[in-house]
Design a protein around this motif. Structure first.
Motif, PDB file in Angstrom:
ATOM      1  N   PHE A   1       0.850  -1.176   0.000  1.00  0.00           N
ATOM      2  CA  PHE A   1       0.000   0.000   0.000  1.00  0.00           C
ATOM      3  C   PHE A   1       0.887   1.227   0.000  1.00  0.00           C
ATOM      4  O   PHE A   1       1.961   1.225   0.595  1.00  0.00           O
ATOM      5  CB  PHE A   1      -0.893   0.043   1.239  1.00  0.00           C
ATOM      6  CG  PHE A   1      -1.877  -1.087   1.298  1.00  0.00           C
ATOM      7  CD1 PHE A   1      -3.140  -0.937   0.765  1.00  0.00           C
ATOM      8  CD2 PHE A   1      -1.535  -2.288   1.879  1.00  0.00           C
ATOM      9  CE1 PHE A   1      -4.047  -1.975   0.811  1.00  0.00           C
ATOM     10  CE2 PHE A   1      -2.427  -3.334   1.934  1.00  0.00           C
ATOM     11  CZ  PHE A   1      -3.694  -3.177   1.396  1.00  0.00           C
ATOM     12  N   PHE A   2       0.441   2.265  -0.660  1.00  0.00           N
ATOM     13  CA  PHE A   2       1.090   3.563  -0.562  1.00  0.00           C
ATOM     14  C   PHE A   2       0.067   4.490   0.059  1.00  0.00           C
ATOM     15  O   PHE A   2      -0.992   4.747  -0.514  1.00  0.00           O
ATOM     16  CB  PHE A   2       1.532   4.097  -1.928  1.00  0.00           C
ATOM     17  CG  PHE A   2       2.036   5.512  -1.845  1.00  0.00           C
ATOM     18  CD1 PHE A   2       3.244   5.791  -1.238  1.00  0.00           C
ATOM     19  CD2 PHE A   2       1.276   6.561  -2.325  1.00  0.00           C
ATOM     20  CE1 PHE A   2       3.700   7.096  -1.127  1.00  0.00           C
ATOM     21  CE2 PHE A   2       1.721   7.867  -2.225  1.00  0.00           C
ATOM     22  CZ  PHE A   2       2.931   8.132  -1.621  1.00  0.00           C
ATOM     23  N   VAL A   3       0.378   4.964   1.261  1.00  0.00           N
ATOM     24  CA  VAL A   3      -0.505   5.892   1.962  1.00  0.00           C
ATOM     25  C   VAL A   3       0.319   7.141   2.247  1.00  0.00           C
ATOM     26  O   VAL A   3       1.184   7.137   3.121  1.00  0.00           O
ATOM     27  CB  VAL A   3      -1.042   5.296   3.281  1.00  0.00           C
ATOM     28  CG1 VAL A   3      -1.973   6.282   3.962  1.00  0.00           C
ATOM     29  CG2 VAL A   3      -1.732   3.966   3.022  1.00  0.00           C
ATOM     30  N   PRO A   4       0.100   8.212   1.490  1.00  0.00           N
ATOM     31  CA  PRO A   4       0.883   9.423   1.712  1.00  0.00           C
ATOM     32  C   PRO A   4       0.618  10.016   3.092  1.00  0.00           C
ATOM     33  O   PRO A   4      -0.462   9.831   3.662  1.00  0.00           O
ATOM     34  CB  PRO A   4       0.410  10.368   0.609  1.00  0.00           C
ATOM     35  CG  PRO A   4      -0.831   9.786   0.059  1.00  0.00           C
ATOM     36  CD  PRO A   4      -0.895   8.359   0.452  1.00  0.00           C
ATOM     37  N   ILE A   5       1.604  10.695   3.609  1.00  0.00           N
ATOM     38  CA  ILE A   5       1.473  11.305   4.939  1.00  0.00           C
ATOM     39  C   ILE A   5       0.299  12.274   4.960  1.00  0.00           C
ATOM     40  O   ILE A   5      -0.455  12.333   5.922  1.00  0.00           O
ATOM     41  CB  ILE A   5       2.783  12.012   5.339  1.00  0.00           C
ATOM     42  CG1 ILE A   5       3.863  10.968   5.552  1.00  0.00           C
ATOM     43  CG2 ILE A   5       2.586  12.861   6.585  1.00  0.00           C
ATOM     44  CD1 ILE A   5       5.240  11.532   5.772  1.00  0.00           C
ATOM     45  N   THR A   6       0.147  13.032   3.919  1.00  0.00           N
ATOM     46  CA  THR A   6      -0.983  13.960   3.813  1.00  0.00           C
ATOM     47  C   THR A   6      -1.850  13.529   2.634  1.00  0.00           C
ATOM     48  O   THR A   6      -1.788  14.105   1.559  1.00  0.00           O
ATOM     49  CB  THR A   6      -0.514  15.413   3.625  1.00  0.00           C
ATOM     50  OG1 THR A   6       0.349  15.462   2.492  1.00  0.00           O
ATOM     51  CG2 THR A   6       0.219  15.917   4.842  1.00  0.00           C
ATOM     52  N   ALA A   7      -2.616  12.483   2.855  1.00  0.00           N
ATOM     53  CA  ALA A   7      -3.470  11.948   1.796  1.00  0.00           C
ATOM     54  C   ALA A   7      -4.566  12.942   1.432  1.00  0.00           C
ATOM     55  O   ALA A   7      -5.115  13.617   2.300  1.00  0.00           O
ATOM     56  CB  ALA A   7      -4.096  10.630   2.245  1.00  0.00           C
ATOM     57  N   LYS A   8      -4.870  13.016   0.143  1.00  0.00           N
ATOM     58  CA  LYS A   8      -5.963  13.881  -0.307  1.00  0.00           C
ATOM     59  C   LYS A   8      -7.301  13.339   0.174  1.00  0.00           C
ATOM     60  O   LYS A   8      -8.220  14.093   0.429  1.00  0.00           O
ATOM     61  CB  LYS A   8      -5.951  13.990  -1.830  1.00  0.00           C
ATOM     62  CG  LYS A   8      -4.782  14.792  -2.349  1.00  0.00           C
ATOM     63  CD  LYS A   8      -4.828  14.927  -3.851  1.00  0.00           C
ATOM     64  CE  LYS A   8      -3.662  15.766  -4.329  1.00  0.00           C
ATOM     65  NZ  LYS A   8      -3.642  15.915  -5.771  1.00  0.00           N
ATOM     66  N   ASP A   9      -7.386  12.022   0.265  1.00  0.00           N
ATOM     67  CA  ASP A   9      -8.623  11.387   0.702  1.00  0.00           C
ATOM     68  C   ASP A   9      -8.319  10.556   1.951  1.00  0.00           C
ATOM     69  O   ASP A   9      -7.893   9.414   1.861  1.00  0.00           O
ATOM     70  CB  ASP A   9      -9.182  10.504  -0.419  1.00  0.00           C
ATOM     71  CG  ASP A   9     -10.507   9.863  -0.054  1.00  0.00           C
ATOM     72  OD1 ASP A   9     -10.926   9.959   1.127  1.00  0.00           O
ATOM     73  OD2 ASP A   9     -11.132   9.264  -0.939  1.00  0.00           O
ATOM     74  N   ARG A  10      -8.506  11.144   3.111  1.00  0.00           N
ATOM     75  CA  ARG A  10      -8.171  10.463   4.365  1.00  0.00           C
ATOM     76  C   ARG A  10      -8.993   9.190   4.560  1.00  0.00           C
ATOM     77  O   ARG A  10      -8.520   8.219   5.134  1.00  0.00           O
ATOM     78  CB  ARG A  10      -8.360  11.401   5.543  1.00  0.00           C
ATOM     79  CG  ARG A  10      -7.340  12.521   5.538  1.00  0.00           C
ATOM     80  CD  ARG A  10      -7.404  13.297   6.849  1.00  0.00           C
ATOM     81  NE  ARG A  10      -6.528  14.438   6.814  1.00  0.00           N
ATOM     82  CZ  ARG A  10      -5.229  14.382   7.062  1.00  0.00           C
ATOM     83  NH1 ARG A  10      -4.667  13.238   7.324  1.00  0.00           N
ATOM     84  NH2 ARG A  10      -4.500  15.471   7.024  1.00  0.00           N
ATOM     85  N   ARG A  11     -10.225   9.190   4.084  1.00  0.00           N
ATOM     86  CA  ARG A  11     -11.060   7.997   4.215  1.00  0.00           C
ATOM     87  C   ARG A  11     -10.433   6.832   3.452  1.00  0.00           C
ATOM     88  O   ARG A  11     -10.386   5.711   3.948  1.00  0.00           O
ATOM     89  CB  ARG A  11     -12.466   8.277   3.689  1.00  0.00           C
ATOM     90  CG  ARG A  11     -13.438   7.151   4.000  1.00  0.00           C
ATOM     91  CD  ARG A  11     -14.872   7.513   3.656  1.00  0.00           C
ATOM     92  NE  ARG A  11     -15.292   8.697   4.393  1.00  0.00           N
ATOM     93  CZ  ARG A  11     -15.894   9.757   3.835  1.00  0.00           C
ATOM     94  NH1 ARG A  11     -16.163   9.781   2.559  1.00  0.00           N
ATOM     95  NH2 ARG A  11     -16.248  10.786   4.573  1.00  0.00           N
ATOM     96  N   ALA A  12      -9.908   7.103   2.268  1.00  0.00           N
ATOM     97  CA  ALA A  12      -9.242   6.054   1.488  1.00  0.00           C
ATOM     98  C   ALA A  12      -7.987   5.578   2.211  1.00  0.00           C
ATOM     99  O   ALA A  12      -7.671   4.388   2.194  1.00  0.00           O
ATOM    100  CB  ALA A  12      -8.890   6.562   0.090  1.00  0.00           C
ATOM    101  N   GLY A  13      -7.279   6.492   2.857  1.00  0.00           N
ATOM    102  CA  GLY A  13      -6.094   6.116   3.623  1.00  0.00           C
ATOM    103  C   GLY A  13      -6.432   5.188   4.768  1.00  0.00           C
ATOM    104  O   GLY A  13      -5.755   4.184   4.996  1.00  0.00           O
ATOM    105  N   ARG A  14      -7.496   5.515   5.486  1.00  0.00           N
ATOM    106  CA  ARG A  14      -7.927   4.645   6.584  1.00  0.00           C
ATOM    107  C   ARG A  14      -8.361   3.289   6.062  1.00  0.00           C
ATOM    108  O   ARG A  14      -8.063   2.250   6.663  1.00  0.00           O
ATOM    109  CB  ARG A  14      -9.049   5.305   7.376  1.00  0.00           C
ATOM    110  CG  ARG A  14      -8.555   6.414   8.298  1.00  0.00           C
ATOM    111  CD  ARG A  14      -9.636   6.859   9.269  1.00  0.00           C
ATOM    112  NE  ARG A  14     -10.789   7.437   8.615  1.00  0.00           N
ATOM    113  CZ  ARG A  14     -10.916   8.709   8.248  1.00  0.00           C
ATOM    114  NH1 ARG A  14      -9.937   9.551   8.490  1.00  0.00           N
ATOM    115  NH2 ARG A  14     -12.006   9.146   7.661  1.00  0.00           N
ATOM    116  N   ALA A  15      -9.046   3.283   4.920  1.00  0.00           N
ATOM    117  CA  ALA A  15      -9.483   2.010   4.322  1.00  0.00           C
ATOM    118  C   ALA A  15      -8.276   1.168   3.917  1.00  0.00           C
ATOM    119  O   ALA A  15      -8.263  -0.050   4.119  1.00  0.00           O
ATOM    120  CB  ALA A  15     -10.379   2.270   3.111  1.00  0.00           C
ATOM    121  N   ALA A  16      -7.242   1.817   3.370  1.00  0.00           N
ATOM    122  CA  ALA A  16      -6.037   1.090   2.965  1.00  0.00           C
ATOM    123  C   ALA A  16      -5.349   0.486   4.180  1.00  0.00           C
ATOM    124  O   ALA A  16      -4.905  -0.667   4.143  1.00  0.00           O
ATOM    125  CB  ALA A  16      -5.080   2.007   2.221  1.00  0.00           C
TER     126      ALA A  16
END
Length: 82
Positions: free
Chosen positions: A34-49
């Motif tokens: 997974f690639f989860v950027p520190i400042t994700a544009k879509d935080r919900r997608a980051g949490r899902a990942a």
């Protein structure tokens, strides 16, 4: 959340990471990272990942017959060696 192949991710890493998207990296259609950027544009997608990552780790531990505590000890021991 977008999926990319490992080769695409490798070949276009700079561009892909600059987009700030949370990504599932796949090899032959199976998630390998997974690639989860520190400042994700879509935080919900980051949490899902991250949730999906947890599920994948749990599946791998179960199929390998490894306990989570054993994995933590192994990783911790290897970090100390560096």
């Amino acid at each position: 959340m977008r999926s990319v192949g490992v080769r695409e991710f490798r070949d276009q890493a700079t561009t892909i990471m600059a987009a700030g998207e949370t990504l599932v990296i796949e090899r032959h259609g199976e998630p390998i990272g997974f690639f989860v950027p520190i400042t994700a544009k879509d935080r919900r997608a980051g949490r899902a990942a991250l949730g999906r990552l947890g599920e994948v780790v749990e599946d791998v531990l179960t199929s390998a017959g490894v306990e989570e505590d054993d994995l933590v000890r192994e990783v911790s021991a290897r970090r100390r060696v560096r």
